[in-house]
Design a protein around this motif. Structure first.
Motif, PDB file in Angstrom:
ATOM      1  N   VAL A  60      -1.594  12.211  -0.224  1.00  0.00           N
ATOM      2  CA  VAL A  60      -1.448  12.961  -0.136  1.00  0.00           C
ATOM      3  C   VAL A  60       0.567  12.616   0.710  1.00  0.00           C
ATOM      4  N   CYS A  61       1.779  13.511   0.120  1.00  0.00           N
ATOM      5  CA  CYS A  61       2.714  12.178   0.405  1.00  0.00           C
ATOM      6  C   CYS A  61       3.340  14.171   0.908  1.00  0.00           C
ATOM      7  N   GLU A  62       4.217  13.331   1.965  1.00  0.00           N
ATOM      8  CA  GLU A  62       5.636  15.122   2.322  1.00  0.00           C
ATOM      9  C   GLU A  62       4.347  15.603   3.422  1.00  0.00           C
ATOM     10  N   SER A  63       5.206  15.582   4.739  1.00  0.00           N
ATOM     11  CA  SER A  63       4.662  16.079   5.787  1.00  0.00           C
ATOM     12  C   SER A  63       4.163  17.527   5.561  1.00  0.00           C
ATOM     13  N   LEU A  64       4.299  18.611   5.543  1.00  0.00           N
ATOM     14  CA  LEU A  64       4.186  19.854   5.696  1.00  0.00           C
ATOM     15  C   LEU A  64       3.150  19.818   4.366  1.00  0.00           C
ATOM     16  N   ILE A  65       3.284  19.458   3.612  1.00  0.00           N
ATOM     17  CA  ILE A  65       2.475  19.127   1.930  1.00  0.00           C
ATOM     18  C   ILE A  65       1.060  19.087   3.215  1.00  0.00           C
ATOM     19  N   ILE A  66       1.304  17.606   3.994  1.00  0.00           N
ATOM     20  CA  ILE A  66      -0.399  16.863   4.171  1.00  0.00           C
ATOM     21  C   ILE A  66      -0.494  18.412   5.226  1.00  0.00           C
ATOM     22  N   VAL A  67       0.057  18.574   6.020  1.00  0.00           N
ATOM     23  CA  VAL A  67      -0.382  19.355   6.820  1.00  0.00           C
ATOM     24  C   VAL A  67      -1.439  20.768   6.818  1.00  0.00           C
ATOM     25  N   VAL A 106       0.861  -1.454   0.175  1.00  0.00           N
ATOM     26  CA  VAL A 106      -0.203   0.071  -0.320  1.00  0.00           C
ATOM     27  C   VAL A 106       0.843   1.519  -0.250  1.00  0.00           C
ATOM     28  N   LEU A 107       1.706   1.151   0.991  1.00  0.00           N
ATOM     29  CA  LEU A 107       2.811   2.699   0.806  1.00  0.00           C
ATOM     30  C   LEU A 107       3.581   2.621  -0.525  1.00  0.00           C
ATOM     31  N   LEU A 108       4.212   1.511  -0.888  1.00  0.00           N
ATOM     32  CA  LEU A 108       4.751   1.776  -2.415  1.00  0.00           C
ATOM     33  C   LEU A 108       3.685   1.629  -3.343  1.00  0.00           C
ATOM     34  N   GLN A 109       2.733   2.043  -3.539  1.00  0.00           N
ATOM     35  CA  GLN A 109       1.714   1.731  -4.371  1.00  0.00           C
ATOM     36  C   GLN A 109       1.005   3.426  -4.461  1.00  0.00           C
ATOM     37  N   MET A 110       1.534   4.072  -3.220  1.00  0.00           N
ATOM     38  CA  MET A 110       0.337   5.056  -2.636  1.00  0.00           C
ATOM     39  C   MET A 110       1.772   6.566  -2.403  1.00  0.00           C
ATOM     40  N   ASN A 111       3.208   5.676  -2.489  1.00  0.00           N
ATOM     41  CA  ASN A 111       4.059   7.057  -2.541  1.00  0.00           C
ATOM     42  C   ASN A 111       5.384   6.268  -3.478  1.00  0.00           C
ATOM     43  N   PRO A 112       4.535   6.101  -5.156  1.00  0.00           N
ATOM     44  CA  PRO A 112       6.007   5.778  -5.161  1.00  0.00           C
ATOM     45  C   PRO A 112       7.284   6.138  -5.351  1.00  0.00           C
ATOM     46  N   VAL A 113       6.976   7.651  -5.707  1.00  0.00           N
ATOM     47  CA  VAL A 113       8.000   7.512  -6.034  1.00  0.00           C
ATOM     48  C   VAL A 113       9.219   8.182  -4.696  1.00  0.00           C
ATOM     49  N   HIS A 114       8.865   8.648  -3.166  1.00  0.00           N
ATOM     50  CA  HIS A 114       9.508   8.815  -2.197  1.00  0.00           C
ATOM     51  C   HIS A 114       9.637   7.500  -1.714  1.00  0.00           C
ATOM     52  N   LYS A 115       8.584   6.546  -1.219  1.00  0.00           N
ATOM     53  CA  LYS A 115       8.352   5.211  -1.189  1.00  0.00           C
ATOM     54  C   LYS A 115       8.887   5.389   0.698  1.00  0.00           C
ATOM     55  N   LYS A 116       8.267   6.714   0.750  1.00  0.00           N
ATOM     56  CA  LYS A 116       8.514   7.420   2.506  1.00  0.00           C
ATOM     57  C   LYS A 116       6.616   7.470   3.515  1.00  0.00           C
ATOM     58  N   ILE A 117       7.093   7.221   4.443  1.00  0.00           N
ATOM     59  CA  ILE A 117       5.863   7.939   5.584  1.00  0.00           C
ATOM     60  C   ILE A 117       5.822   9.406   6.009  1.00  0.00           C
ATOM     61  N   PRO A 118       4.812  10.450   6.017  1.00  0.00           N
ATOM     62  CA  PRO A 118       3.941   9.293   6.676  1.00  0.00           C
ATOM     63  C   PRO A 118       2.843  10.032   4.896  1.00  0.00           C
ATOM     64  N   VAL A 119       1.698   8.994   4.662  1.00  0.00           N
ATOM     65  CA  VAL A 119       1.068   9.315   3.583  1.00  0.00           C
ATOM     66  C   VAL A 119      -0.862   9.621   3.901  1.00  0.00           C
ATOM     67  N   LEU A 120      -0.890  10.635   3.365  1.00  0.00           N
ATOM     68  CA  LEU A 120      -2.566  10.706   4.251  1.00  0.00           C
ATOM     69  C   LEU A 120      -2.704  10.005   2.905  1.00  0.00           C
ATOM     70  N   ILE A 121      -3.875   8.992   3.052  1.00  0.00           N
ATOM     71  CA  ILE A 121      -5.498   8.641   2.332  1.00  0.00           C
ATOM     72  C   ILE A 121      -6.253   9.227   2.198  1.00  0.00           C
ATOM     73  N   HIS A 122      -6.565   9.833   1.288  1.00  0.00           N
ATOM     74  CA  HIS A 122      -7.755  11.173   1.578  1.00  0.00           C
ATOM     75  C   HIS A 122      -9.042  11.156   0.536  1.00  0.00           C
ATOM     76  N   ASN A 123     -10.155   9.788   1.204  1.00  0.00           N
ATOM     77  CA  ASN A 123     -11.142   9.014  -0.618  1.00  0.00           C
ATOM     78  C   ASN A 123      -9.882   8.567  -1.389  1.00  0.00           C
ATOM     79  N   GLY A 124      -9.126   7.556  -0.849  1.00  0.00           N
ATOM     80  CA  GLY A 124      -8.324   6.796  -2.059  1.00  0.00           C
ATOM     81  C   GLY A 124      -7.085   7.516  -2.919  1.00  0.00           C
ATOM     82  N   LYS A 125      -7.059   8.841  -2.143  1.00  0.00           N
ATOM     83  CA  LYS A 125      -6.481   9.284  -3.284  1.00  0.00           C
ATOM     84  C   LYS A 125      -4.835   9.903  -2.153  1.00  0.00           C
TER      85      LYS A 125
END
Length: 219
Positions: free
Chosen positions: A64-71, A43-62
Motif C-alpha cells: 500500500v503506497c502514499e502516506s495518507l492512503i496508508i493511514v 524491494v522498494l522498486l518492486q513494491m512501488n514501481p509507479v512512484h518509487k517512493k517511501i513510505p510503503v506498507l507491506i501487509h501480507n505481501g501486498k
C-alpha cells in the motif's frame, strides 16, 4: 510480527512518520526497513514501481503506497482500536479535505523554505504561515482536529512539526509567534507516546537538510 506487516521508510520523512504514528496508535507490531533513497532497494522498486517512493506498507505481501492512503488503510484494517477517521461521512470528507490541504499547501511552502533564498524565500515564509493560520482557525478551541480525540488530520499535520525547527531556522521566523494555538496543539500531541516515539529528532532533521542544501547547491 503482527499479520506480516513491513514498513519501507526513511527516518526523516514526515510522510513515513505518518505511517509509523498510525501503526503506533493502533498498537501494531511491524518490521521497519530503512531505505537509502539515494540507492533504492529492489524491494522498494518492486513494491512501488509507479512512484518509487517511501513510505510503503507491506501487509501480507501486498503493498500500500502514499502516506495518507496508508493511514486510511491502517484505520480500516485495524478498526477496533483508536479510530482515526470519523464515522460520519461529512466529517470524514472534511478530515480528508484538510489532510489534502496539508499535503498541497504546507508541504509545498515548507520545501521552498529550505530550497530557496531572497524574495522566493520570503514568499515561501508568507505562504507557510498563511497555511498554518488557516489550519489554526480550523482547529479552533478543539483539543485535536478530530475534536476530543486524536485523529486523521492530527496524524497528517503533526509529523511536520518535527520539521518546524528546520523551517524556522532557514526562514528566520517563529511558528509559535504567528500560530500560538497551533503550537499548543503540537505540545498536546507530543504528550502522546505514539506521537513522540514516531517523530524524528528536529535537530537531526536540520543536520540532514544542511547536508541536502550543500549537496544540491541550495546554500
Amino acid at each position: 510480527m503482527a499479520d506480516g506487516v513491513v514498513l519501507l521508510d526513511a527516518y526523516f520523512s514526515m510522510f513515513g512518520m505518518r505511517a509509523r504514528l498510525a501503526l503506533a496508535e493502533k498498537g501494531i507490531e511491524y518490521e521497519y526497513k530503512e531505505e537509502n533513497l539515494g540507492d533504492k532497494s529492489p524491494v522498494l522498486l518492486q513494491m512501488n514501481p509507479v512512484h518509487k517512493k517511501i513510505p510503503v506498507l507491506i501487509h501480507n505481501g501486498k503493498p500500500v503506497c502514499e502516506s495518507l492512503i496508508i493511514v486510511q488503510y491502517i484505520d480500516e484494517v485495524w478498526k477496533d482500536k483508536s479510530p482515526l477517521l470519523p464515522s460520519d461521512p461529512y466529517q470524514r470528507a472534511q478530515a480528508r479535505f484538510w489532510a489534502d490541504f496539508v499535503d498541497k499547501k504546507v508541504n509545498d511552502a515548507g520545501r521552498r523554505l529550505w530550497t530557496t533564498k531572497g524574495d522566493e524565500l520570503e514568499t515561501a515564509k508568507k505562504d507557510f504561515i498563511e497555511a498554518l493560520k488557516l489550519l489554526e482557525a480550523e482547529l479552533g478551541e478543539k483539543p485535536y482536529f478530530g475534536g476530543e480525540n486524536f485523529g486523521f488530520v492530527d496524524v497528517a499535520l503533526v509529523t511536520y512539526s518535527s520539521w518546524f525547527y528546520t523551517y524556522e531556522t532557514c526562514g528566520n521566523f517563529s511558528v509559535e509567534e504567528h500560530c500560538p494555538k497551533l503550537m499548543e496543539w503540537v505540545k498536546r500531541c507530543m504528550e502522546k507516546e505514539s506521537v513522540s516515539k514516531s517523530l524524528a529528532d528536529p535537530k537531526k532533521i536540520y543536520d540532514f537538510v544542511l547536508f541536502l542544501k550543500k549537496k544540491h547547491g541550495f546554500e
